[in-house]
Design a protein around this motif. Structure first.
Motif, PDB file in Angstrom:
ATOM      1  N   ARG A 160     -13.890  54.513  30.379  1.00  0.00           N
ATOM      2  CA  ARG A 160     -14.654  55.676  30.817  1.00  0.00           C
ATOM      3  C   ARG A 160     -13.997  56.992  30.383  1.00  0.00           C
ATOM      4  NH1 ARG A 160     -19.331  58.046  32.305  1.00  0.00           N
ATOM      5  NH2 ARG A 160     -19.176  59.322  34.148  1.00  0.00           N
ATOM      6  N   TYR A 161     -12.695  57.140  30.661  1.00  0.00           N
ATOM      7  CA  TYR A 161     -12.010  58.407  30.408  1.00  0.00           C
ATOM      8  C   TYR A 161     -10.973  58.314  29.298  1.00  0.00           C
ATOM      9  CZ  TYR A 161     -13.984  59.442  34.988  1.00  0.00           C
ATOM     10  OH  TYR A 161     -14.851  59.617  36.039  1.00  0.00           O
ATOM     11  N   THR A 207     -13.412  63.444  26.406  1.00  0.00           N
ATOM     12  CA  THR A 207     -13.872  64.721  26.962  1.00  0.00           C
ATOM     13  C   THR A 207     -14.136  64.627  28.463  1.00  0.00           C
ATOM     14  OG1 THR A 207     -14.932  65.114  24.825  1.00  0.00           O
ATOM     15  CG2 THR A 207     -15.527  66.592  26.617  1.00  0.00           C
ATOM     16  N   LEU A 208     -14.678  63.495  28.907  1.00  0.00           N
ATOM     17  CA  LEU A 208     -14.990  63.321  30.326  1.00  0.00           C
ATOM     18  C   LEU A 208     -13.753  63.389  31.213  1.00  0.00           C
ATOM     19  CD1 LEU A 208     -17.612  60.422  30.265  1.00  0.00           C
ATOM     20  CD2 LEU A 208     -17.998  62.694  31.189  1.00  0.00           C
ATOM     21  N   ASP A 255     -20.504  55.437  28.050  1.00  0.00           N
ATOM     22  CA  ASP A 255     -20.369  56.481  27.035  1.00  0.00           C
ATOM     23  C   ASP A 255     -21.306  57.668  27.206  1.00  0.00           C
ATOM     24  OD1 ASP A 255     -18.487  54.825  25.898  1.00  0.00           O
ATOM     25  OD2 ASP A 255     -19.864  53.971  24.422  1.00  0.00           O
ATOM     26  N   ARG A 274     -22.780  61.647  31.888  1.00  0.00           N
ATOM     27  CA  ARG A 274     -21.923  62.798  32.156  1.00  0.00           C
ATOM     28  C   ARG A 274     -22.334  63.409  33.491  1.00  0.00           C
ATOM     29  NH1 ARG A 274     -22.360  65.288  26.073  1.00  0.00           N
ATOM     30  NH2 ARG A 274     -24.581  65.132  26.535  1.00  0.00           N
ATOM     31  N   GLY A 275     -21.676  64.503  33.856  1.00  0.00           N
ATOM     32  CA  GLY A 275     -21.911  65.107  35.163  1.00  0.00           C
ATOM     33  C   GLY A 275     -23.332  65.567  35.390  1.00  0.00           C
ATOM     34  N   ARG A 283     -23.537  64.348  20.522  1.00  0.00           N
ATOM     35  CA  ARG A 283     -22.339  63.541  20.825  1.00  0.00           C
ATOM     36  C   ARG A 283     -21.635  63.097  19.554  1.00  0.00           C
ATOM     37  NH1 ARG A 283     -24.077  61.868  26.220  1.00  0.00           N
ATOM     38  NH2 ARG A 283     -26.342  61.946  26.149  1.00  0.00           N
TER      39      ARG A 283
END
Length: 487
Positions: free
Chosen positions: A123-124, A170-171, A220, A223-224, A370
């Motif tokens: 994830r991160y 980026t996350l 992937d 996002r928020g 992306r």
């Protein structure tokens, strides 16, 4: 900007749609018979070394051999080397077993592109088992944030961990320490399983397979600003919930099962938008339009004013059309997943400030992509060159195949052209063979023309060769097909 992710699942294929503010932006399709292999790890075998290209062909158990460049070979020490790459035949030998990962799916006639620099995404974080490097996504620009994240990873590493590096995605900018730790534990578990397979599996085996599309999309794409992830399959929804709770707990509550009778892709007209994305012509709201052409070498995009005439003057009309085109082009690149070299032919503008504004508008619109995009300045002819990283087939190549009639040209010979070819063929046959007559088999359009506008030419040809010519429609023939049969 709010996003929704719609996931449509059937036994044959999984489709994922990314919708921003009610407008389709991206489509991902994975078919059961032709799942992409990017991210898969194989135990392969070197079958041919190409010293002139600094590359090797590697058999990974697929129909086509894959391609491994010398720059993608892991140094024996496992430490990054900034020096020049040694010759390929010093790094590999014919018949050698290698552990490789797929960087790019096979596209067209090209085999998969490989690397020996293995990476495992979560994830991160992205785990680099053969490295000690800790890197940060370039999109995280604040230096204080970069230092904080680097320190976070170092403190989260388990005691005595000596191997393995990480790249923070980026996350990770907003991730908590426990989320980073969860990713590290998950990635190390995956790598331990891979090592066991590497030791025990025979050559040409699959060592590690990336997640199926539905779960990969959650890892992937979420996002928020993603408000909902809607899935129309109860089974995949259950797997998504389990996956979310274990690896991405903050999004688990946003996952919904969609039980509606109306197909999920009919929401926000996703099906219609996919159909439009296969057309060459894209209409702009102003009345202008784009023409997109994909070729083997590049994709070209032509901007036209069409019916738009503006309110004040020609320069304003061209400027407004180009501004709208810049937004639409950025969306079409994502929607159609166009990669490689792309040439945009904007309408020529006289004012330098207008050119600058159009280019900036295109840059801003592409910033939401992306996929990595490199953009050049506008040329004196109004052309903009850009490259977009290509890791999978475009939407057109996934859903379509070249037309068997025109063989991908997009054009057919006219019936008149075919008529004249038939005349030349009859003359050629008459000179070579002593036949009693000739039978022409051709499509309806061609035979109609021979009986009508070209009837006079037919009579003259029969008189010239001194033999009768009969005409017959062959319903299964395409417009370009014909046969001249000796009688």
């Amino acid at each position: 900007m709010s996003e929704e992710i719609l996931i449509n699942v059937t036994p044959q294929e999984t489709r994922v749609a990314v919708v921003e503010n009610g407008v389709l932006q991206e489509v991902y399709i994975e078919r059961a018979r032709s799942r992409g292999i990017v991210g898969n790890i194989y135990k392969g075998k070197v079958v041919r070394i190409l010293p002139g290209m600094q590359a090797a062909f590697v058999d990974i158990g697929h129909d086509r051999t894959a391609f491994l460049h010398a720059s993608d070979i892991r140094p024996v020490s496992g430490v990054e080397n900034a020096g020049p790459v040694p010759p390929i035949n010093e790094l590999l030998q014919d018949g050698q077993e290698v552990i490789v990962q797929v960087l790019k799916d096979p596209i067209g006639t090209k085999g998969a592109r490989l690397t020996m620099q293995i990476t495992l995404p979560a994830r991160y974080l992205v785990y680099l088992p053969y490295s000690r490097h800790i890197g940060i996504s370039q999109k995280i620009g604040d230096e204080a944030t970069r230092e904080r994240l680097r320190a976070l990873v170092k403190s989260a590493l388990p005691e005595g961990a000596e191997e393995g590096g990480y790249i923070l995605r980026t996350l990770a900018e907003t991730a908590a320490e426990e989320e980073i730790e969860t990713d590290i534990r998950y990635l190390r578990r995956v790598w331990v399983a891979c090592q066991e397979r590497i030791r025990s599996a025979p050559v040409l085996s699959l060592i590690h397979e990336d997640l199926p599309l539905a779960l990969r999309a959650m890892r992937d794409l979420v996002r928020g600003n993603v408000e909902k992830i809607r899935i129309d399959s109860r089974e995949v929804y259950t797997k998504a919930i389990d996956f979310g709770i274990e690896f991405i707990p903050e999004i688990a509550e946003r996952i919904e099962h969609y039980p509606g009778e109306r197909p999920i892709f009919d929401l926000y007209s996703v099906e219609d938008e996919i159909q439009k994305a296969l057309d060459r012509k894209v209409m702009l709201k102003s009345g202008g339009y784009l023409i997109l052409d994909q070729t083997e070498a590049m994709t070209t995009i032509d901007v036209n004013t069409g019916a738009y005439v503006g309110k004040r003057n020609l320069e304003e009309t061209l400027f407004k059309t180009n501004l709208e085109a810049a937004q639409t082009i950025a969306r079409q690149l994502r929607l159609r997943n166009l990669g490689g070299m792309i040439i945009i032919d904007f309408i020529d503008m006289a004012e330098a400030e207008h050119k600058r504004q159009v280019l900036r508008a295109l840059e801003r619109a592409l910033a939401r992509d992306r996929t990595k995009v490199y953009l050049t300045e506008m040329s004196p002819l109004g052309l903009v060159e850009l490259t977009r990283k290509r890791t999978r087939e475009s939407l057109e190549h996934v859903l379509c195949q070249p037309c068997p009639v025109c063989e991908g040209r997009g054009m057919l010979k006219t019936p008149q052209t075919v008529c004249y070819e038939i005349f030349r063929e009859i003359l050629r046959e008459a000179r070579q063979y002593g036949a009693d007559g000739y039978l022409v088999l051709a499509s309806q359009a061609v035979i109609d023309l021979l009986f009508d506008e070209e009837a006079g030419s037919m009579v003259k040809l029969q008189e010239f060769i001194g033999k009768p010519i009969q005409l017959k429609v062959e319903p299964l023939y395409t417009q370009e097909q014909y046969d001249v049969v000796l009688m």
